[in-house]
Design a protein around this motif. Structure first.
Motif, PDB file in Angstrom:
ATOM      1  N   THR A 133       2.946 -10.810  -0.932  1.00 46.78           N
ATOM      2  CA  THR A 133       2.176 -12.034  -0.688  1.00 46.78           C
ATOM      3  C   THR A 133       0.789 -11.967  -1.327  1.00 46.78           C
ATOM      4  O   THR A 133       0.340 -12.930  -1.960  1.00 46.78           O
ATOM      5  CB  THR A 133       2.029 -12.282   0.823  1.00 46.78           C
ATOM      6  N   GLY A 134       0.112 -10.842  -1.160  1.00 48.64           N
ATOM      7  CA  GLY A 134      -1.216 -10.690  -1.745  1.00 48.64           C
ATOM      8  C   GLY A 134      -1.201 -10.843  -3.253  1.00 48.64           C
ATOM      9  O   GLY A 134      -2.097 -11.455  -3.836  1.00 48.64           O
ATOM     10  N   LEU A 135      -0.161 -10.300  -3.875  1.00 51.89           N
ATOM     11  CA  LEU A 135      -0.055 -10.385  -5.332  1.00 51.89           C
ATOM     12  C   LEU A 135       0.224 -11.825  -5.771  1.00 51.89           C
ATOM     13  O   LEU A 135      -0.265 -12.270  -6.812  1.00 51.89           O
ATOM     14  CB  LEU A 135       1.052  -9.449  -5.832  1.00 51.89           C
ATOM     15  N   ALA A 136       1.009 -12.543  -4.972  1.00 47.30           N
ATOM     16  CA  ALA A 136       1.303 -13.947  -5.291  1.00 47.30           C
ATOM     17  C   ALA A 136       0.010 -14.768  -5.281  1.00 47.30           C
ATOM     18  O   ALA A 136      -0.211 -15.607  -6.166  1.00 47.30           O
ATOM     19  CB  ALA A 136       2.303 -14.514  -4.288  1.00 47.30           C
ATOM     20  N   PHE A 137      -0.863 -14.508  -4.304  1.00 51.65           N
ATOM     21  CA  PHE A 137      -2.119 -15.254  -4.242  1.00 51.65           C
ATOM     22  C   PHE A 137      -3.114 -14.782  -5.298  1.00 51.65           C
ATOM     23  O   PHE A 137      -3.963 -15.562  -5.741  1.00 51.65           O
ATOM     24  CB  PHE A 137      -2.716 -15.170  -2.840  1.00 51.65           C
ATOM     25  N   SER A 138      -2.999 -13.538  -5.716  1.00 50.08           N
ATOM     26  CA  SER A 138      -3.807 -13.060  -6.832  1.00 50.08           C
ATOM     27  C   SER A 138      -3.426 -13.814  -8.102  1.00 50.08           C
ATOM     28  O   SER A 138      -4.289 -14.198  -8.899  1.00 50.08           O
ATOM     29  CB  SER A 138      -3.601 -11.555  -7.024  1.00 50.08           C
TER      30      SER A 138
ATOM     31  N   ASN B 243       6.128  -7.186 -12.766  1.00 52.91           N
ATOM     32  CA  ASN B 243       6.303  -5.878 -12.118  1.00 52.91           C
ATOM     33  C   ASN B 243       5.185  -5.622 -11.114  1.00 52.91           C
ATOM     34  O   ASN B 243       4.052  -5.315 -11.498  1.00 52.91           O
ATOM     35  CB  ASN B 243       6.314  -4.772 -13.177  1.00 52.91           C
ATOM     36  N   PRO B 244       5.468  -5.752  -9.802  1.00 49.92           N
ATOM     37  CA  PRO B 244       4.415  -5.542  -8.796  1.00 49.92           C
ATOM     38  C   PRO B 244       3.939  -4.095  -8.720  1.00 49.92           C
ATOM     39  O   PRO B 244       2.894  -3.821  -8.113  1.00 49.92           O
ATOM     40  CB  PRO B 244       5.097  -5.966  -7.488  1.00 49.92           C
ATOM     41  N   ASN B 245       4.691  -3.155  -9.326  1.00 50.51           N
ATOM     42  CA  ASN B 245       4.338  -1.734  -9.248  1.00 50.51           C
ATOM     43  C   ASN B 245       3.509  -1.243 -10.425  1.00 50.51           C
ATOM     44  O   ASN B 245       3.198  -0.055 -10.517  1.00 50.51           O
ATOM     45  CB  ASN B 245       5.603  -0.880  -9.129  1.00 50.51           C
ATOM     46  N   SER B 246       3.157  -2.157 -11.322  1.00 52.06           N
ATOM     47  CA  SER B 246       2.322  -1.742 -12.444  1.00 52.06           C
ATOM     48  C   SER B 246       0.928  -1.381 -11.933  1.00 52.06           C
ATOM     49  O   SER B 246       0.503  -1.829 -10.861  1.00 52.06           O
ATOM     50  CB  SER B 246       2.224  -2.871 -13.483  1.00 52.06           C
ATOM     51  N   THR B 247       0.213  -0.586 -12.699  1.00 54.15           N
ATOM     52  CA  THR B 247      -1.119  -0.126 -12.283  1.00 54.15           C
ATOM     53  C   THR B 247      -2.059  -1.297 -12.012  1.00 54.15           C
ATOM     54  O   THR B 247      -2.780  -1.325 -11.004  1.00 54.15           O
ATOM     55  CB  THR B 247      -1.734   0.784 -13.360  1.00 54.15           C
ATOM     56  N   LYS B 248      -2.024  -2.272 -12.906  1.00 54.37           N
ATOM     57  CA  LYS B 248      -2.912  -3.435 -12.778  1.00 54.37           C
ATOM     58  C   LYS B 248      -2.576  -4.243 -11.532  1.00 54.37           C
ATOM     59  O   LYS B 248      -3.476  -4.691 -10.800  1.00 54.37           O
ATOM     60  CB  LYS B 248      -2.802  -4.306 -14.033  1.00 54.37           C
ATOM     61  N   ASN B 249      -1.268  -4.413 -11.263  1.00 53.88           N
ATOM     62  CA  ASN B 249      -0.866  -5.208 -10.104  1.00 53.88           C
ATOM     63  C   ASN B 249      -1.104  -4.468  -8.788  1.00 53.88           C
ATOM     64  O   ASN B 249      -1.398  -5.091  -7.766  1.00 53.88           O
ATOM     65  CB  ASN B 249       0.603  -5.617 -10.230  1.00 53.88           C
ATOM     66  N   MET B 250      -0.972  -3.154  -8.805  1.00 53.82           N
ATOM     67  CA  MET B 250      -1.274  -2.381  -7.599  1.00 53.82           C
ATOM     68  C   MET B 250      -2.759  -2.532  -7.232  1.00 53.82           C
ATOM     69  O   MET B 250      -3.119  -2.624  -6.052  1.00 53.82           O
ATOM     70  CB  MET B 250      -0.933  -0.905  -7.821  1.00 53.82           C
ATOM     71  N   LYS B 251      -3.603  -2.587  -8.243  1.00 53.44           N
ATOM     72  CA  LYS B 251      -5.030  -2.791  -8.014  1.00 53.44           C
ATOM     73  C   LYS B 251      -5.274  -4.189  -7.446  1.00 53.44           C
ATOM     74  O   LYS B 251      -6.096  -4.376  -6.534  1.00 53.44           O
ATOM     75  CB  LYS B 251      -5.797  -2.611  -9.328  1.00 53.44           C
ATOM     76  N   ARG B 252      -4.537  -5.167  -7.982  1.00 55.54           N
ATOM     77  CA  ARG B 252      -4.668  -6.538  -7.481  1.00 55.54           C
ATOM     78  C   ARG B 252      -4.250  -6.627  -6.009  1.00 55.54           C
ATOM     79  O   ARG B 252      -4.882  -7.315  -5.208  1.00 55.54           O
ATOM     80  CB  ARG B 252      -3.806  -7.484  -8.320  1.00 55.54           C
TER      81      ARG B 252
ATOM     82  N   GLU C  37      -6.503  -7.823  -2.722  1.00 55.39           N
ATOM     83  CA  GLU C  37      -6.107  -8.982  -1.918  1.00 55.39           C
ATOM     84  C   GLU C  37      -5.830  -8.645  -0.457  1.00 55.39           C
ATOM     85  O   GLU C  37      -5.647  -9.552   0.353  1.00 55.39           O
ATOM     86  CB  GLU C  37      -4.863  -9.635  -2.528  1.00 55.39           C
ATOM     87  N   LEU C  38      -5.786  -7.350  -0.113  1.00 58.19           N
ATOM     88  CA  LEU C  38      -5.420  -6.955   1.255  1.00 58.19           C
ATOM     89  C   LEU C  38      -6.310  -7.605   2.307  1.00 58.19           C
ATOM     90  O   LEU C  38      -5.837  -8.038   3.356  1.00 58.19           O
ATOM     91  CB  LEU C  38      -5.490  -5.423   1.391  1.00 58.19           C
ATOM     92  N   ASN C  39      -7.589  -7.698   2.033  1.00 55.91           N
ATOM     93  CA  ASN C  39      -8.521  -8.256   3.005  1.00 55.91           C
ATOM     94  C   ASN C  39      -8.388  -9.772   3.148  1.00 55.91           C
ATOM     95  O   ASN C  39      -8.883 -10.350   4.118  1.00 55.91           O
ATOM     96  CB  ASN C  39      -9.971  -7.913   2.604  1.00 55.91           C
ATOM     97  N   GLN C  40      -7.715 -10.406   2.163  1.00 53.69           N
ATOM     98  CA  GLN C  40      -7.605 -11.864   2.176  1.00 53.69           C
ATOM     99  C   GLN C  40      -6.300 -12.351   2.806  1.00 53.69           C
ATOM    100  O   GLN C  40      -6.192 -13.521   3.168  1.00 53.69           O
ATOM    101  CB  GLN C  40      -7.704 -12.401   0.736  1.00 53.69           C
ATOM    102  N   VAL C  41      -5.303 -11.478   2.927  1.00 51.18           N
ATOM    103  CA  VAL C  41      -3.980 -11.883   3.399  1.00 51.18           C
ATOM    104  C   VAL C  41      -4.035 -12.461   4.813  1.00 51.18           C
ATOM    105  O   VAL C  41      -3.297 -13.369   5.164  1.00 51.18           O
ATOM    106  CB  VAL C  41      -2.993 -10.696   3.345  1.00 51.18           C
ATOM    107  N   GLN C  42      -4.935 -11.953   5.644  1.00 54.37           N
ATOM    108  CA  GLN C  42      -5.002 -12.400   7.030  1.00 54.37           C
ATOM    109  C   GLN C  42      -5.445 -13.855   7.146  1.00 54.37           C
ATOM    110  O   GLN C  42      -5.247 -14.500   8.176  1.00 54.37           O
ATOM    111  CB  GLN C  42      -5.998 -11.529   7.802  1.00 54.37           C
ATOM    112  N   ASP C  43      -6.046 -14.411   6.088  1.00 56.92           N
ATOM    113  CA  ASP C  43      -6.511 -15.798   6.119  1.00 56.92           C
ATOM    114  C   ASP C  43      -5.426 -16.794   5.718  1.00 56.92           C
ATOM    115  O   ASP C  43      -5.668 -18.001   5.726  1.00 56.92           O
ATOM    116  CB  ASP C  43      -7.710 -15.977   5.176  1.00 56.92           C
ATOM    117  N   ILE C  44      -4.253 -16.296   5.372  1.00 57.03           N
ATOM    118  CA  ILE C  44      -3.181 -17.166   4.900  1.00 57.03           C
ATOM    119  C   ILE C  44      -2.452 -17.808   6.081  1.00 57.03           C
ATOM    120  O   ILE C  44      -2.066 -17.138   7.031  1.00 57.03           O
ATOM    121  CB  ILE C  44      -2.179 -16.374   4.038  1.00 57.03           C
TER     122      ILE C  44
END
Length: 213
Positions: A76-81, A123-132, A136-143
């Motif tokens: 979910t966090g990656l989708a909003f990123s 690919n959600p497991n790529s280095t760039k996406n893992m950073k994303r 986004e972890l702190n923002q997921v709770q606002d969804i």
């Protein structure tokens, strides 16, 4: 990652751009996505909608809504990123002019940017996406989370409300016209006798003048 993406205006539900996905299996979900876009009334900037094996996520920014359909297993966090970066690119390209469009798919050429951005998020497991994901972890709770069936039924309710409001408006206009005509008739009746008397007096004066001259 993204099965398809749509971009539109919240104010009038006008669709401006989208990814070019013609998969037959997704045609029903695409119709539902368009209904969601046209019936968005929420002031919540981030909403996730459960559609069984799929999830709709949308982000609202400056009266523009960015919607994406992904498989339910996608982060979910990656989708909003993805939606946030889509928002930044779209605004950078169109700026304030995106509020001036008056025809659907006025920004269809933006599909190329959508495709490029989708490729980055496959690919959600790529280095760039893992950073994303971490960012986004702190923002997921606002969804805000909703259910697709509730959204669809709400859309039907909204359509009925709009139809009823149109009927009330038409009836109100009819009543106003009728009231105006009644007031006009009352005014005519009020001044009819004085006008008739004045006309008779004028006729008598003219008659005397004609025969005495």
């Amino acid at each position: 990652m993204s099965l398809f993406t749509l971009i539109g205006r919240v104010q009038d539900g006008l669709l401006l751009a989208g990814s070019q996905t013609n998969t037959h299996e997704l045609s029903d979900l695409k119709r539902q996505a368009k209904r969601i876009m046209k019936n968005i009334k929420s002031t919540q900037p981030k909403v996730s909608i459960d559609a069984g094996n799929y999830m709709f996520h949308y982000l609202i920014s400056y009266d523009i809504v960015y919607l994406v359909l992904v498989e339910s297993s996608y982060n979910t966090g990656l989708a909003f990123s993805y939606l946030q970066e889509l928002n930044e690119q779209f605004y950078q390209r169109y700026g304030d002019s995106m509020y001036q469009f008056d025809s659907a798919w006025a920004c269809v050429s933006f599909a190329n940017e959508i495709s490029k951005l989708q490729a980055e998020f496959i690919n959600p497991n790529s280095t760039k996406n893992m950073k994303r994901i971490t960012e986004e972890l702190n923002q997921v709770q606002d969804i805000i989370k909703e259910n697709l069936s509730d959204i669809m039924s709400r859309g039907q309710s909204l359509e009925k409300i709009f139809q009823d409001s149109d009927k009330v408006r038409d009836q109100s206009m009819g009543f106003k016209k009728k009231a105006k005509w009644i007031n006009t008739q009352a005014a005519l009746q009020q001044y009819a006798i004085p006008l008739a008397c004045i006309s008779v007096v004028l006729l008598i004066i003219m008659f005397r003048y004609w025969f005495t001259s």
